[in-house]
Design a protein around this motif. Sequence first.
Motif, PDB file in Angstrom:
ATOM      1  N   TYR A  18      12.733  -3.457   6.661  1.00  0.00           N
ATOM      2  CA  TYR A  18      11.748  -4.447   7.113  1.00  0.00           C
ATOM      3  C   TYR A  18      11.512  -5.539   6.073  1.00  0.00           C
ATOM      4  N   GLN A  19      12.218  -5.451   4.952  1.00  0.00           N
ATOM      5  CA  GLN A  19      12.078  -6.410   3.852  1.00  0.00           C
ATOM      6  C   GLN A  19      10.630  -6.475   3.353  1.00  0.00           C
ATOM      7  N   VAL A  20      10.045  -5.282   3.191  1.00  0.00           N
ATOM      8  CA  VAL A  20       8.681  -5.165   2.679  1.00  0.00           C
ATOM      9  C   VAL A  20       8.687  -4.159   1.535  1.00  0.00           C
ATOM     10  N   SER A  21       7.590  -4.101   0.808  1.00  0.00           N
ATOM     11  CA  SER A  21       7.478  -3.133  -0.282  1.00  0.00           C
ATOM     12  C   SER A  21       7.103  -1.761   0.278  1.00  0.00           C
ATOM     13  N   VAL A  22       7.287  -0.737  -0.535  1.00  0.00           N
ATOM     14  CA  VAL A  22       6.873   0.614  -0.133  1.00  0.00           C
ATOM     15  C   VAL A  22       5.375   0.658   0.182  1.00  0.00           C
ATOM     16  N   PRO A  23       4.485   0.086  -0.654  1.00  0.00           N
ATOM     17  CA  PRO A  23       3.062   0.097  -0.296  1.00  0.00           C
ATOM     18  C   PRO A  23       2.790  -0.601   1.035  1.00  0.00           C
ATOM     19  N   GLN A  24       3.443  -1.719   1.282  1.00  0.00           N
ATOM     20  CA  GLN A  24       3.226  -2.418   2.557  1.00  0.00           C
ATOM     21  C   GLN A  24       3.641  -1.552   3.736  1.00  0.00           C
ATOM     22  N   LEU A  25       4.789  -0.897   3.618  1.00  0.00           N
ATOM     23  CA  LEU A  25       5.238  -0.009   4.699  1.00  0.00           C
ATOM     24  C   LEU A  25       4.244   1.125   4.912  1.00  0.00           C
ATOM     25  N   CYS A  26       3.782   1.721   3.823  1.00  0.00           N
ATOM     26  CA  CYS A  26       2.871   2.864   3.928  1.00  0.00           C
ATOM     27  C   CYS A  26       1.535   2.469   4.532  1.00  0.00           C
ATOM     28  N   ILE A  27       1.035   1.315   4.159  1.00  0.00           N
ATOM     29  CA  ILE A  27      -0.238   0.834   4.721  1.00  0.00           C
ATOM     30  C   ILE A  27      -0.071   0.526   6.198  1.00  0.00           C
ATOM     31  N   ARG A  28       1.037  -0.125   6.538  1.00  0.00           N
ATOM     32  CA  ARG A  28       1.287  -0.441   7.949  1.00  0.00           C
ATOM     33  C   ARG A  28       1.417   0.840   8.781  1.00  0.00           C
ATOM     34  N   TYR A  29       2.054   1.844   8.200  1.00  0.00           N
ATOM     35  CA  TYR A  29       2.191   3.131   8.891  1.00  0.00           C
ATOM     36  C   TYR A  29       0.833   3.697   9.278  1.00  0.00           C
ATOM     37  N   THR A  30      -0.111   3.715   8.348  1.00  0.00           N
ATOM     38  CA  THR A  30      -1.420   4.288   8.656  1.00  0.00           C
ATOM     39  C   THR A  30      -2.155   3.443   9.694  1.00  0.00           C
ATOM     40  N   LEU A  31      -1.959   2.144   9.651  1.00  0.00           N
ATOM     41  CA  LEU A  31      -2.601   1.276  10.650  1.00  0.00           C
ATOM     42  C   LEU A  31      -2.052   1.558  12.041  1.00  0.00           C
ATOM     43  N   GLN A  32      -0.745   1.740  12.145  1.00  0.00           N
ATOM     44  CA  GLN A  32      -0.158   1.989  13.461  1.00  0.00           C
ATOM     45  C   GLN A  32      -0.502   3.375  13.997  1.00  0.00           C
ATOM     46  N   LEU A  33      -0.968   4.264  13.141  1.00  0.00           N
ATOM     47  CA  LEU A  33      -1.492   5.554  13.607  1.00  0.00           C
ATOM     48  C   LEU A  33      -2.895   5.409  14.181  1.00  0.00           C
ATOM     49  N   GLY A  34      -3.496   4.223  14.018  1.00  0.00           N
ATOM     50  CA  GLY A  34      -4.870   4.022  14.463  1.00  0.00           C
ATOM     51  C   GLY A  34      -5.894   4.455  13.437  1.00  0.00           C
ATOM     52  N   THR A  35      -5.452   4.620  12.183  1.00  0.00           N
ATOM     53  CA  THR A  35      -6.361   5.009  11.118  1.00  0.00           C
ATOM     54  C   THR A  35      -6.696   3.791  10.255  1.00  0.00           C
ATOM     55  N   GLN A  36      -7.621   3.978   9.324  1.00  0.00           N
ATOM     56  CA  GLN A  36      -8.093   2.864   8.508  1.00  0.00           C
ATOM     57  C   GLN A  36      -7.772   3.137   7.035  1.00  0.00           C
ATOM     58  N   PRO A  37      -6.746   2.445   6.496  1.00  0.00           N
ATOM     59  CA  PRO A  37      -6.307   2.720   5.128  1.00  0.00           C
ATOM     60  C   PRO A  37      -7.227   2.138   4.061  1.00  0.00           C
ATOM     61  N   LEU A  38      -7.255   2.842   2.912  1.00  0.00           N
ATOM     62  CA  LEU A  38      -8.081   2.434   1.774  1.00  0.00           C
ATOM     63  C   LEU A  38      -7.245   2.438   0.497  1.00  0.00           C
ATOM     64  N   PRO A  39      -6.256   1.550   0.395  1.00  0.00           N
ATOM     65  CA  PRO A  39      -5.457   1.522  -0.830  1.00  0.00           C
ATOM     66  C   PRO A  39      -6.308   1.103  -2.020  1.00  0.00           C
ATOM     67  N   LYS A  40      -6.134   1.806  -3.124  1.00  0.00           N
ATOM     68  CA  LYS A  40      -6.886   1.515  -4.340  1.00  0.00           C
ATOM     69  C   LYS A  40      -6.083   0.618  -5.263  1.00  0.00           C
ATOM     70  N   THR A  41      -6.703  -0.444  -5.748  1.00  0.00           N
ATOM     71  CA  THR A  41      -6.085  -1.268  -6.771  1.00  0.00           C
ATOM     72  C   THR A  41      -7.131  -2.183  -7.388  1.00  0.00           C
ATOM     73  N   ALA A  42      -6.930  -2.511  -8.654  1.00  0.00           N
ATOM     74  CA  ALA A  42      -7.732  -3.537  -9.310  1.00  0.00           C
ATOM     75  C   ALA A  42      -6.864  -4.754  -9.622  1.00  0.00           C
ATOM     76  N   ASN A  43      -5.608  -4.716  -9.169  1.00  0.00           N
ATOM     77  CA  ASN A  43      -4.640  -5.767  -9.449  1.00  0.00           C
ATOM     78  C   ASN A  43      -4.688  -6.838  -8.349  1.00  0.00           C
TER      79      ASN A  43
END
Length: 285
Positions: A218-243
């Motif tokens: 999909y020409q995306v990063s691993v975090p982007q894929l993982c976040i999108r995965y949880t969204l398509q499950l109908g869940t609400q992701p909470l990735p942690k970062t200060a960056n």
Amino acid sequence: MTILSETYTLAGGVEIPKLGLGTWFIDDDKAADAVRTAIETGYRNIDTAQAYGNERGVGEGIRASGVAREDLFVSTKLAAEIKDYDAATAAIGNSLAKLDIGYIDLMLIHAPQPWDDFRGGDYDKGNRHAWHALEDAHTAGKIRAIGVSNFLQSDLENILTHGTVAPQVNQVLLHAGNTPDELLAFCQDRNILVQAYSPIAHGTLLDSRHIKTIAEKYQVSVPQLCIRYTLQLGTQPLPKTANPEHMRSNADVDFEISEADMATLRTLDERDYGEHAAFPVYSGK
């Protein structure tokens, strides 16, 4: 980054932004800058907890953001060790004071057992007492929505049977390679929104060959894929970062994972958390 303007509606009618910022492991003296930067980036959903020790900093960042309080959604969690009505009531007051933002949008019981006995003894009665304190704060308008975290089906049934308000959220460890399908279905059947903390498995999925291969497709990063995965499950992701760069990247998920790839991600087993297995939520104990 349209995801930052999209919302779910909780049971009871409260709207919650579909993407949130997790703040676990962001120190109190760094939390204000991280939260303010996230809000400037477009985030409107900020998640903290008493156990994180950064409620004061999170509140400072919210107040300094310049964004109207009613346009933000702020969650915190009652410490897992509190299984008593009076102690829970006092702790809710402490969170309100530390955050100093007027009210809390969502407050959760952090875990069904204290951390030093996670998945251990019977705390059903104590959870009912803690839940009653949350219900009373909810009725009083101090908290707009209430829920739980790390609760299994039996833990949820205890609250559903004895509470007067059903949990509106269950925040759990959920990521590609660790999809608790039965619990997810149970929650969805009862209109309990599942929040996915550690959607990148505390960073361990960055080294997953299987997930890297799909992300490249999909020409995306691993975090982007993982976040999108949880969204398509109908869940609400909470990735942690200060960056700040990661904040922007994590919100750039306006693509669609195919049904076939969703099925592959859903059946992966990626639960080797390495050094992070020392934490109860990753050890499963």
